[in-house]
Design a protein around this motif. Structure first.
Motif, PDB file in Angstrom:
ATOM      1  N   MET A   1       0.734  -1.304   0.075  1.00  0.00           N
ATOM      2  CA  MET A   1       0.045   0.048  -0.041  1.00  0.00           C
ATOM      3  C   MET A   1       1.070   1.311   0.115  1.00  0.00           C
ATOM      4  N   ALA A   2       1.902   1.285   0.789  1.00  0.00           N
ATOM      5  CA  ALA A   2       2.914   2.247   0.690  1.00  0.00           C
ATOM      6  C   ALA A   2       3.509   2.550  -0.625  1.00  0.00           C
ATOM      7  N   PHE A   3       3.904   1.419  -1.483  1.00  0.00           N
ATOM      8  CA  PHE A   3       4.483   1.530  -2.613  1.00  0.00           C
ATOM      9  C   PHE A   3       3.542   2.104  -3.641  1.00  0.00           C
ATOM     10  N   LEU A   4       2.279   1.585  -3.455  1.00  0.00           N
ATOM     11  CA  LEU A   4       1.190   2.191  -4.225  1.00  0.00           C
ATOM     12  C   LEU A   4       1.165   3.699  -4.233  1.00  0.00           C
ATOM     13  N   LEU A   5       1.117   4.461  -2.937  1.00  0.00           N
ATOM     14  CA  LEU A   5       1.016   5.601  -2.998  1.00  0.00           C
ATOM     15  C   LEU A   5       2.249   6.407  -3.863  1.00  0.00           C
TER      16      LEU A   5
END
Length: 352
Positions: free
Chosen positions: A91-95
């Motif tokens: 999810m952090a990478f998605l941002l």
């Protein structure tokens, strides 16, 4: 005089609808992706370029945005929302990925293709076609260019991505999509609340208010599990067709030569954005030890329904894909109005 003008507008509107319906039907028969939207857009655009007077009344457009907002919220289901916390790293990478994907597309459209600032910005946003069109319409941006680059993205993701992923995954499972079946009580409760939310959003001058309000209310109701709210399939096809007509009407300001230049710029922008998606998907795939195709579908700039459906078809984890697409989509709906206002705070909506 006013009644005569109203009759002429109504006549042109129904001609536009008929053209869009024929285009959608032809694309559907040909088995093309997003047939009713892309077919309606293409045929209306062609007829508009040929001199046929096409029109989409403002009130019809606003009602269309409300319906599309309701539909977009249908993907926010409780069982998927509950699992979002299971993947904090991705999810952090998605941002970061969404920011980089947008920046890659924007760089190509703004500094290589030399598109106007707002048009390049909206053309580079990954996914959320309907919402982008709603925001761009309010800003007076160049809809044909935006629609072209977004349509190229949609075509490649839907028509070509499954074959590329099957070559890496090697399997294809039977389709197992969950179909939402709202009851009469769901509609009686949810529909008025969504309309009210849209009116409040417009009154508060939230960018894209007609669609934003309906989406947030629909998403909240569906996420709660208390109300199941989704548009019937036939109505969704009509909405897609009408969206195609709305975009196609705007091609009256573009020549065929200009369209070819726009198409080349759109392909270049998609290539840059998709290459960025591949880089992030590769990193997440290695770090989390998940299939590359699963990570790519989660990070790909496509729609929630389409990417989740592809996950089912390719025997990948649909919950992982849907959760990431929901976070991306919801985050963009929440943040884009404010990002747009800050990014263009010195520019009036009528300027390009």
């Amino acid at each position: 005089m006013k009644s005569t003008t109203g009759i002429m507008t109504a006549g042109r509107f129904w001609v536009t609808v008929a053209i869009a319906a024929i285009g959608g039907w032809l694309f559907h028969l040909a088995g093309l992706p997003a047939a009713w939207l892309s077919g309606g857009m293409v045929l209306v655009a062609v007829m508009t370029l040929a001199g046929v007077p096409t029109v989409m009344p403002v009130k019809v457009r606003d009602g269309l945005f409300v319906l599309l907002g309701i539909s977009m919220g249908a993907g926010v289901r409780p069982e998927v929302v509950d699992r979002i916390g299971e993947w904090p790293l991705s999810m952090a990478f998605l941002l970061v990925a969404v920011i980089c994907i947008t920046a890659a597309g924007y760089t190509v459209l703004r500094y290589i293709a030399h598109w106007p600032k707002e048009t390049a910005f909206f053309g580079a946003i990954p996914g959320t076609l309907s919402y982008v069109i709603a925001l761009a319409t309010e800003r007076g941006a160049d809809l044909p260019r935006i629609a072209s680059t977004q349509s190229v993205r949609l075509f490649v993701l839907v028509a070509l991505l499954p074959y590329a992923l099957m070559s890496t995954n090697g399997t294809q499972s039977a389709l197992a999509e969950t179909v939402l079946e709202p009851g009469l009580q769901d509609y009686l409760i949810g529909a008025p609340l969504c309309v009210l939310a849209s009116v409040l959003a417009v009154t508060a001058r939230v960018p894209g208010g007609w669609m934003t309000g309906a989406f947030l209310m629909s998403a909240g109701l569906n996420a709660s599990g208390l109300v199941t709210l989704a548009l019937p399939g036939p109505l969704m096809l009509v909405c897609f067709m009408m969206m195609g007509a709305l975009i196609g009407c705007r091609f009256n300001e573009m020549t065929f030569r200009e369209f070819l230049r726009v198409l080349m710029a759109s392909i270049a922008a998609f290539t840059a954005a998709f290459a960025t998606s591949v880089l992030f998907a590769t990193a997440v795939s290695h770090m989390m030890e998940i299939p590359f195709g699963q990570a790519l579908l989660a990070f790909a700039p496509g729609g929630l329904e389409v990417m989740t459906l592809l996950a089912f078809m390719l025997d990948l984890d649909p919950a992982f894909v849907a959760a990431h697409q929901i976070v991306r989509f919801t985050g963009m709906v929440l943040l884009l109005p404010w990002v747009t206002s800050l990014f263009f705070w010195r520019t009036s909506p009528s300027q390009n």
